[in-house]
Scaffold this active site. Structure first.
Site, PDB file in Angstrom:
ATOM      1  N   HIS A 133       0.834  -1.211   0.000  1.00 52.15           N
ATOM      2  CA  HIS A 133       0.000   0.000   0.000  1.00 52.15           C
ATOM      3  C   HIS A 133       0.865   1.256   0.000  1.00 52.15           C
ATOM      4  O   HIS A 133       2.040   1.216   0.365  1.00 52.15           O
ATOM      5  CB  HIS A 133      -0.914   0.032   1.225  1.00 52.15           C
ATOM      6  CG  HIS A 133      -2.096  -0.899   1.110  1.00 52.15           C
ATOM      7  ND1 HIS A 133      -2.005  -2.240   1.375  1.00 52.15           N
ATOM      8  CD2 HIS A 133      -3.386  -0.661   0.754  1.00 52.15           C
ATOM      9  CE1 HIS A 133      -3.185  -2.805   1.189  1.00 52.15           C
ATOM     10  NE2 HIS A 133      -4.052  -1.874   0.812  1.00 52.15           N
ATOM     11  N   LYS A 137      -0.893   4.952   4.508  1.00 51.98           N
ATOM     12  CA  LYS A 137      -1.836   4.035   5.171  1.00 51.98           C
ATOM     13  C   LYS A 137      -1.412   3.829   6.622  1.00 51.98           C
ATOM     14  O   LYS A 137      -0.258   3.510   6.897  1.00 51.98           O
ATOM     15  CB  LYS A 137      -1.872   2.696   4.427  1.00 51.98           C
ATOM     16  CG  LYS A 137      -2.890   1.713   4.995  1.00 51.98           C
ATOM     17  CD  LYS A 137      -3.054   0.503   4.091  1.00 51.98           C
ATOM     18  CE  LYS A 137      -3.966  -0.550   4.684  1.00 51.98           C
ATOM     19  NZ  LYS A 137      -5.318  -0.056   4.967  1.00 51.98           N
TER      20      LYS A 137
HETATM   21  N1  LIG Z   1     -12.702  -0.653   2.393  1.00 53.69           N
HETATM   22  C1  LIG Z   1     -12.037  -0.218   1.316  1.00 53.69           C
HETATM   23  O1  LIG Z   1     -12.316  -0.610   0.163  1.00 53.69           O
HETATM   24  C2  LIG Z   1     -10.932   0.795   1.507  1.00 53.69           C
HETATM   25  C3  LIG Z   1     -10.244   1.322   0.425  1.00 53.69           C
HETATM   26  C4  LIG Z   1      -9.269   2.295   0.645  1.00 53.69           C
HETATM   27  C5  LIG Z   1      -9.005   2.729   1.937  1.00 53.69           C
HETATM   28  N2  LIG Z   1      -9.694   2.174   2.978  1.00 53.69           N
HETATM   29  C6  LIG Z   1      -9.524   2.635   4.356  1.00 53.69           C
HETATM   30  O2  LIG Z   1     -10.246   3.853   4.468  1.00 53.69           O
HETATM   31  C7  LIG Z   1      -9.664   4.655   5.517  1.00 53.69           C
HETATM   32  C8  LIG Z   1      -9.393   6.058   4.984  1.00 53.69           C
HETATM   33  O3  LIG Z   1      -8.397   5.990   3.989  1.00 53.69           O
HETATM   34  P1  LIG Z   1      -7.893   7.327   3.254  1.00 53.69           P
HETATM   35  O4  LIG Z   1      -6.757   6.919   2.393  1.00 53.69           O
HETATM   36  O5  LIG Z   1      -9.052   8.033   2.647  1.00 53.69           O
HETATM   37  O6  LIG Z   1      -7.358   8.171   4.511  1.00 53.69           O
HETATM   38  P2  LIG Z   1      -7.131   9.750   4.609  1.00 53.69           P
HETATM   39  O7  LIG Z   1      -6.154   9.960   5.712  1.00 53.69           O
HETATM   40  O8  LIG Z   1      -6.836  10.331   3.263  1.00 53.69           O
HETATM   41  O9  LIG Z   1      -8.577  10.323   5.055  1.00 53.69           O
HETATM   42  C9  LIG Z   1      -9.108  10.167   6.329  1.00 53.69           C
HETATM   43  C10 LIG Z   1      -9.936  11.426   6.644  1.00 53.69           C
HETATM   44  O10 LIG Z   1     -10.679  11.206   7.844  1.00 53.69           O
HETATM   45  C11 LIG Z   1     -10.744  12.456   8.517  1.00 53.69           C
HETATM   46  N3  LIG Z   1     -11.140  12.244   9.913  1.00 53.69           N
HETATM   47  C12 LIG Z   1     -10.351  12.008  10.989  1.00 53.69           C
HETATM   48  N4  LIG Z   1     -11.099  11.880  12.094  1.00 53.69           N
HETATM   49  C13 LIG Z   1     -12.408  12.048  11.714  1.00 53.69           C
HETATM   50  C14 LIG Z   1     -13.637  12.027  12.410  1.00 53.69           C
HETATM   51  N5  LIG Z   1     -13.699  11.802  13.732  1.00 53.69           N
HETATM   52  N6  LIG Z   1     -14.783  12.235  11.706  1.00 53.69           N
HETATM   53  C15 LIG Z   1     -14.743  12.463  10.371  1.00 53.69           C
HETATM   54  N7  LIG Z   1     -13.583  12.481   9.653  1.00 53.69           N
HETATM   55  C16 LIG Z   1     -12.430  12.274  10.333  1.00 53.69           C
HETATM   56  C17 LIG Z   1      -9.346  13.033   8.339  1.00 53.69           C
HETATM   57  O11 LIG Z   1      -9.308  14.433   8.569  1.00 53.69           O
HETATM   58  C18 LIG Z   1      -9.085  12.674   6.865  1.00 53.69           C
HETATM   59  O12 LIG Z   1      -9.507  13.708   5.977  1.00 53.69           O
HETATM   60  C19 LIG Z   1      -8.405   3.898   5.967  1.00 53.69           C
HETATM   61  O13 LIG Z   1      -8.722   3.131   7.114  1.00 53.69           O
HETATM   62  C20 LIG Z   1      -8.119   2.962   4.796  1.00 53.69           C
HETATM   63  O14 LIG Z   1      -7.428   1.791   5.189  1.00 53.69           O
HETATM   64  C21 LIG Z   1     -10.636   1.226   2.771  1.00 53.69           C
END
Ligand SMILES: NC(=O)c1ccc[n+]([C@@H]2O[C@H](COP(=O)([O-])OP(=O)(O)OC[C@H]3O[C@@H](n4cnc5c(N)ncnc54)[C@H](O)[C@@H]3O)[C@@H](O)[C@H]2O)c1
Length: 225
Positions: A133, A137
């Protein structure tokens, strides 16, 4: 129209989900919650029928509990958090029942990779998983790798295969399941080239979460197969 709010709306996934919801003819984006936008989840919950959470491992559970308490369905894509407390969570008195759908991976190709790995595990001696990744991450091993290992262990009745995690700039989300047996190996690999790959699965989950027979439901495969 399904009223959808997105938690983590300013993040990599959250931005893509907001765009996908805005482009869906049967959905309306009613809120973008993110500390980076100065909007809390509590502020957008009142208008939402479904919340989609792509936040952080340390916020996904409190967010989901707040949704359930408010009687709002929640689709969780965030990985690397303890899902246990969700089984006993109930809405506040007077609030409607709320369902939870958790998927470690919303990409159809990744769901198929997990399924093929599960099938192959029953026919070959040993396996190991390599997940790769981007270096932003937060959790390791990935939720997809953990889920793949669980499915393979359940299929064989044996131990979960070891997982190796790689974090590098330039990567998005990739996984190889390598199976070995006498004189041969089999490699099952999935590559997420960009985050659009997750959007059909996320929109399907939003459409179906309200009608789930069991909650929490884990894995997009529960809606697909
Ligand atoms: N299930 C899937 O298919 C899949 C795919 C990609 C990523 N993910 C997961 O999704 C999650 C997010 O990934 P990302 O790359 O977008 O991360 P990222 O860091 O780009 O985004 C996370 C966002 O959440 C916000 N945040 C933090 N605390 C918060 C709260 N209490 N309420 C609302 N927002 C809040 C942050 O400010 C940030 O903008 C990770 O856990 C990643 O592993 C899952």
């Amino acid at each position: 129209m399904i009223a959808v709010a997105v938690a983590g709306a300013a993040g990599r996934m959250g931005q893509a989900v907001c765009a996908a919801v805005e482009g869906a003819p049967d959905m309306e984006l009613v809120g973008r919650a993110d500390p980076a936008l100065g909007t809390t989840l509590a502020e957008v919950l009142g208008a939402a029928e479904v919340v989609v959470d792509f936040t952080r491992p340390d916020t996904a559970l409190p967010n989901a509990l707040a949704c359930i308490e408010a009687g709002v369905h929640v689709v969780i894509g965030t990985t690397g958090f303890d899902q246990g407390p969700l089984a006993d969570a109930r809405p506040a008195p007077g609030r409607p029942p709320a369902n939870v759908l958790i998927a470690p991976n919303f990409a159809i190709g990744a769901v198929l990779m997990m399924r093929f790995a599960e099938q192959a595990a029953t026919h070959m001696q040993k396996a190991e998983i390599i997940e790769l990744h981007h270096d932003g991450k937060l959790d390791a091993p990935s939720g997809t790798a953990v889920r793949t290992a669980e499915l393979m262990a359940r299929a064989t009745g044996g131990e979960a295969p070891p997982i190796h995690s790689v974090r590098l700039p330039g990567l998005v989300a990739h996984q190889e399941v390598i199976l070995g047996d006498l004189g041969q190996t089999l490699t099952i690999r999935h590559d997420t080239i960009n985050r659009e790959s997750f959007m059909p699965g996320v929109l399907l989950a939003v459409r179906r979460v309200g009608g789930l027979a069991t909650s929490p439901t884990i894995g997009l495969e529960q809606l697909l197969f």
